[in-house]
Design an enzyme around this catalytic site. Structure first.
Site, PDB file in Angstrom:
ATOM      1  N   CYS A 150      -4.208  -7.179 -11.170  1.00 24.62           N
ATOM      2  CA  CYS A 150      -5.558  -7.039 -10.426  1.00 24.62           C
ATOM      3  C   CYS A 150      -6.420  -6.252 -11.775  1.00 24.62           C
ATOM      4  CB  CYS A 150      -5.338  -6.302  -9.466  1.00 24.62           C
ATOM      5  SG  CYS A 150      -7.053  -6.050  -8.492  1.00 24.62           S
ATOM      6  N   CYS A 167      -9.032  -3.783  -9.988  1.00 24.51           N
ATOM      7  CA  CYS A 167      -8.295  -2.566  -9.466  1.00 24.51           C
ATOM      8  C   CYS A 167      -8.302  -1.646 -10.705  1.00 24.51           C
ATOM      9  CB  CYS A 167      -6.970  -2.881  -8.770  1.00 24.51           C
ATOM     10  SG  CYS A 167      -6.682  -4.290  -7.502  1.00 24.51           S
ATOM     11  N   ASP A 168      -7.527  -2.205 -11.558  1.00 22.47           N
ATOM     12  CA  ASP A 168      -6.956  -1.343 -12.944  1.00 22.47           C
ATOM     13  C   ASP A 168      -8.028  -1.303 -14.214  1.00 22.47           C
ATOM     14  OD1 ASP A 168      -4.954  -0.363 -11.135  1.00 22.47           O
ATOM     15  OD2 ASP A 168      -3.707  -2.121 -11.717  1.00 22.47           O
TER      16      ASP A 168
END
Ligand code: NDP
Length: 312
Positions: free
Chosen positions: A136, A139-140
């Site tokens: 992701c 997300c990261d």
């Protein structure tokens, strides 16, 4: 074994399921939620979550999910470990079996079973989980500002993630197994214009290396041909973008799904093709797949259920 009667049964425990439980319990519907194999869902495999509103300093995925769960329990949601193993939508109340034993009669059902990112199946993906391997970028990606990353895949997700990461990272490799992208033309043009994205055509990943964290990937170029060659690239992050699989198998063929298996919902609601069965979160969302959008659709599902039960 006696069957238990339940007004609202929620299947799945990501942000969608837990949020549905908050709303349904506050509406006095006494929801029962079964958490499934991975209590807390996909977010429990991420480290820091920095884009969920309400956490100015960020929060880890497991803590965020535990907070939402506790919030639901505070209003009386009955959250249980266990895997729904069978559903029968042909009779009403719906018949459900948990862990191959416990039987439930449910007046309404909210499906919130999420989706699972596909992985290549390399042992190294597990070895470096949370240490440079992610599925992701939104997300990261932030943790790789100014660094070098690789994205695997050639579809719209991979290209979108590569473009997103190109805005943060110094350099992005896009590892594509064929000599063409599957992504839409407009996305292909965008990726071609980005100077810090390098496409590695006809490359497949065979391993990752690094001392505790990802420091590089071992690729094979033109596998199985006379020109086959091994290539090592130095990277700090390795992003999988080879597709997601919605966790809808248990409900097919009774519940209508699209060609990829995402549950179809009606218009702007969470209603499925079966009256009294609702779906929310990633199992019905091929597009956004964010914790906040999943939570929002969990809220919608609980409101839809409440109205549906009232109308009966
Ligand atoms: P896709 O199935 O479209 O693409 C998957 C990609 O991963 C393909 O390029 C495929 O290669 C590659 N792949 C699959 N398995 C492997 C493997 N084992 N090793 C290496 N590469 C592999 O999935 P997406 O998640 O990209 O997209 C899903 C759907 O969502 C699509 O319909 C897409 O259009 C849509 N979408 C739309 C967006 C938008 O409109 N903004 C954004 C994101 C997704 P190959 O091509 O060789 O099969």
């Amino acid at each position: 074994m006696n069957s238990e009667n339940v007004k609202v049964l929620i299947i799945g425990s990501g942000p969608a399921g837990y949020t549905a439980a908050i709303y349904a319990s506050r509406a006095n519907l006494h929801p029962v939620l079964y958490e499934g194999l991975q209590a807390g869902g996909q977010l429990t495999t991420t480290t820091e979550v920095e884009n969920f509103p309400g956490y100015p300093n960020g929060v880890t995925g497991p803590v965020l999910m535990d907070d939402i769960k506790k919030q639901a329990e505070r209003f009386g949601a009955d959250i249980r470990p266990g895997m729904v193993s069978k559903v029968d939508f042909k009779s009403y109340p719906f018949k459900v079996e948990v862990d191959g034993g416990q039987k439930i009669n449910a007046e309404s059902i909210i499906i919130a079973t999420g989706a699972s990112a596909k992985y290549l199946g390399l042992g190294d993906e597990k070895k470096y989980a949370g240490a440079g391997v992610s599925a992701c970028a939104t997300c990261d990606g932030f943790f790789y500002r100014g660094l070098t990353v690789a994205v695997v895949g050639g579809g719209d997700t991979a290209v979108e993630e590569a473009l997103y990461l190109a805005g943060l990272a110094k350099k992005v490799y896009l590892i594509v197994r064929r000599n063409v992208l599957r992504a839409s033309q407009v996305m292909q043009e965008r990726v071609a214009q980005k100077e810090n994205i390098e496409i590695l055509w006809e490359h497949e990943t065979v391993g990752l290396f690094g001392n505790g964290v990802v420091e590089g990937a071992r690729l094979v170029k033109k596998r199985g041909t006379v020109d086959e060659e091994f290539v090592d690239i130095a990277i700090d992050g390795f992003f999988l973008a080879i597709g997601h699989k919605p966790n809808s198998d248990l409900f097919v063929p009774d519940i209508d799904v699209d060609e990829q298996g995402y549950i179809k919902t009606h218009g702007d609601t969470t209603r499925t093709n079966i009256d009294g069965v609702f779906a929310c979160g990633d199992v019905q969302d091929p597009r956004y797949r964010q914790a906040i959008t999943a939570a929002a659709s969990g809220c919608k599902a609980a409101l839809d259920v409440e109205r549906w039960l009232l109308s009966k």
